[in-house]
Design a protein around this motif. Structure first.
Motif, PDB file in Angstrom:
ATOM      1  N   ILE A 298     -21.950 -23.837   4.710  1.00  0.00           N
ATOM      2  CA  ILE A 298     -21.042 -22.986   6.470  1.00  0.00           C
ATOM      3  C   ILE A 298     -22.215 -22.201   6.606  1.00  0.00           C
ATOM      4  CG2 ILE A 298     -19.034 -22.060   6.157  1.00  0.00           C
ATOM      5  CD1 ILE A 298     -18.079 -22.931   4.387  1.00  0.00           C
TER       6      ILE A 298
ATOM      7  N   ARG B 162     -20.272 -28.411  15.663  1.00  0.00           N
ATOM      8  CA  ARG B 162     -18.672 -28.978  14.990  1.00  0.00           C
ATOM      9  C   ARG B 162     -19.953 -30.682  15.782  1.00  0.00           C
ATOM     10  NH1 ARG B 162     -16.171 -26.821  10.959  1.00  0.00           N
ATOM     11  NH2 ARG B 162     -15.159 -29.342  11.059  1.00  0.00           N
TER      12      ARG B 162
ATOM     13  N   HIS C  22     -22.418 -22.794   0.352  1.00  0.00           N
ATOM     14  CA  HIS C  22     -21.915 -23.732   0.419  1.00  0.00           C
ATOM     15  C   HIS C  22     -21.743 -24.478   1.297  1.00  0.00           C
ATOM     16  CE1 HIS C  22     -18.597 -22.538  -3.195  1.00  0.00           C
ATOM     17  NE2 HIS C  22     -19.246 -21.892  -2.800  1.00  0.00           N
TER      18      HIS C  22
ATOM     19  N   ALA D 122     -29.656 -29.220  13.479  1.00  0.00           N
ATOM     20  CA  ALA D 122     -28.975 -30.119  12.534  1.00  0.00           C
ATOM     21  C   ALA D 122     -29.917 -31.151  12.017  1.00  0.00           C
ATOM     22  CB  ALA D 122     -26.983 -31.197  13.631  1.00  0.00           C
TER      23      ALA D 122
ATOM     24  N   GLY E  28     -23.137 -32.020  13.931  1.00  0.00           N
ATOM     25  CA  GLY E  28     -22.672 -32.305  12.490  1.00  0.00           C
ATOM     26  C   GLY E  28     -22.711 -30.897  11.742  1.00  0.00           C
ATOM     27  N   VAL E  29     -22.439 -29.955  12.113  1.00  0.00           N
ATOM     28  CA  VAL E  29     -23.188 -29.031  11.191  1.00  0.00           C
ATOM     29  C   VAL E  29     -21.400 -28.611  11.380  1.00  0.00           C
ATOM     30  CG1 VAL E  29     -24.221 -26.232  10.928  1.00  0.00           C
ATOM     31  CG2 VAL E  29     -24.720 -28.680  12.844  1.00  0.00           C
ATOM     32  N   GLU E  30     -21.628 -27.911   9.904  1.00  0.00           N
ATOM     33  CA  GLU E  30     -20.336 -27.237   9.298  1.00  0.00           C
ATOM     34  C   GLU E  30     -20.459 -25.571   9.682  1.00  0.00           C
ATOM     35  OE1 GLU E  30     -16.473 -27.650   8.031  1.00  0.00           O
ATOM     36  OE2 GLU E  30     -17.563 -29.446   7.408  1.00  0.00           O
ATOM     37  N   ALA E  31     -20.122 -25.772  11.343  1.00  0.00           N
ATOM     38  CA  ALA E  31     -20.026 -24.188  11.688  1.00  0.00           C
ATOM     39  C   ALA E  31     -18.699 -23.372  11.512  1.00  0.00           C
ATOM     40  CB  ALA E  31     -20.724 -24.088  12.757  1.00  0.00           C
ATOM     41  N   ILE E  32     -18.451 -22.405  11.129  1.00  0.00           N
ATOM     42  CA  ILE E  32     -17.449 -21.664  11.538  1.00  0.00           C
ATOM     43  C   ILE E  32     -17.563 -20.313  12.433  1.00  0.00           C
ATOM     44  CG2 ILE E  32     -14.942 -20.527  10.214  1.00  0.00           C
ATOM     45  CD1 ILE E  32     -15.344 -22.593   8.133  1.00  0.00           C
TER      46      ILE E  32
ATOM     47  N   ARG F  46     -32.001 -28.447   9.337  1.00  0.00           N
ATOM     48  CA  ARG F  46     -31.070 -26.993   8.676  1.00  0.00           C
ATOM     49  C   ARG F  46     -31.510 -26.277   7.362  1.00  0.00           C
ATOM     50  NH1 ARG F  46     -25.470 -30.442   7.086  1.00  0.00           N
ATOM     51  NH2 ARG F  46     -25.294 -31.353   9.678  1.00  0.00           N
TER      52      ARG F  46
END
Length: 254
Positions: A131, A93, A129, A36, A96-100, A39
């Motif tokens: 992600i 997440r 984007h 985080a 604060g990391v937009e992870a999937i 990045r």
């Protein structure tokens, strides 16, 4: 397109490989905090299975091929690695990391233990984007054997090639590739022939350090260097700084 950074977390880094699906949540949150803070513009994260998947794959002989007797092993192996993947994504997440999470079982096909097809265009689009796709070693269907295990290391080499990445790092629980207790700073094929590198001391169906070197040498043949370093050096790798580990290269040592 922004160049992707491929970072693979070894299974031994985020689990206790002597147990069974013993997830190291404290280590996961520590790593997530580093990611985080530093990045990369386009990060693809991969993790090994560790104790969440290797015991199941060994118990059901997944890598030996599919029979009527071991079909349930596909579910149990995939379920175990999926639990670990969910824990990794949750830690990221929380930081604060937009992870999937992305499961290779859903989208990969192998041929005799090697990836034959694996769609990556959507992974590239995700990174554009902001992600962070989080993939993992997984059981996949195999056109010859019925099923096999595709390691996180094999995924790293596939993704690095598909995404044209020039920054590939493997974070492990050791400082790099060791010989007689010392880190070997650079390895090419000529150096690799002289090494006596063992596999994992715990249950590992993907070859341990020997398997990592083999995968990364194939990547080096394609002109892509990679790095093996201690997990504490993730920040330095992402910063492009010296990490004290091993570089796998297609060029001889100067």
């Amino acid at each position: 397109m922004t160049e992707a950074v491929i970072l693979k977390l070894g299974g031994s880094v985020i689990t206790d490989k002597s147990g069974e699906c013993a997830i190291d949540h404290a280590r996961l949150h520590e790593i997530a905090g580093q990611l985080a803070t530093r990045r990369a513009p386009a990060l693809v994260l991969i993790h090994g299975a560790g104790s969440c998947g290797h015991p199941e794959a060994r118990r059901y002989h997944i890598n030996d091929g599919l029979t009527d007797e071991n079909v349930p092993g596909i579910y149990h192996t995939h379920a175990a690695v999926s639990r670990l993947n969910a824990a990794v994504v949750d830690a990221l997440r929380d930081a604060g990391v937009e992870a999937i999470g992305i499961h290779p079982f859903d989208m990969a096909l192998a041929q005799d233990g090697r990836l034959a097809s694996f769609e990556t265009r959507h992974i590239a689009e995700m990174t554009e984007h902001g992600i962070v796709p989080v993939l993992h070693g997984d059981v996949v269907m195999d056109r010859l054997k019925g099923s096999c295990i595709v390691s996180g290391d094999q995924l790293a080499t596939w993704l690095a090639t598909a995404l044209a990445s020039r920054r590939v790092g493997l974070a492990t629980d050791v400082a790099g590739v060791l010989q007689n207790g010392s880190v070997i700073p650079r390895i090419d094929r000529s150096v690799a022939e002289t090494l006596d590198v063992g596999g994992s001391a715990n249950t590992d169906v993907t070859g341990g350090m020997r398997g990592k070197i083999a995968e990364l040498l194939a990547l080096a043949d394609a002109g892509i260097e990679s790095h093996i370093f201690h997990v504490s050096m993730i920040g330095r790798f992402l910063d492009g700084a010296e990490h004290g580990g091993t570089t796998i290269t297609g060029r001889g040592i100067p």
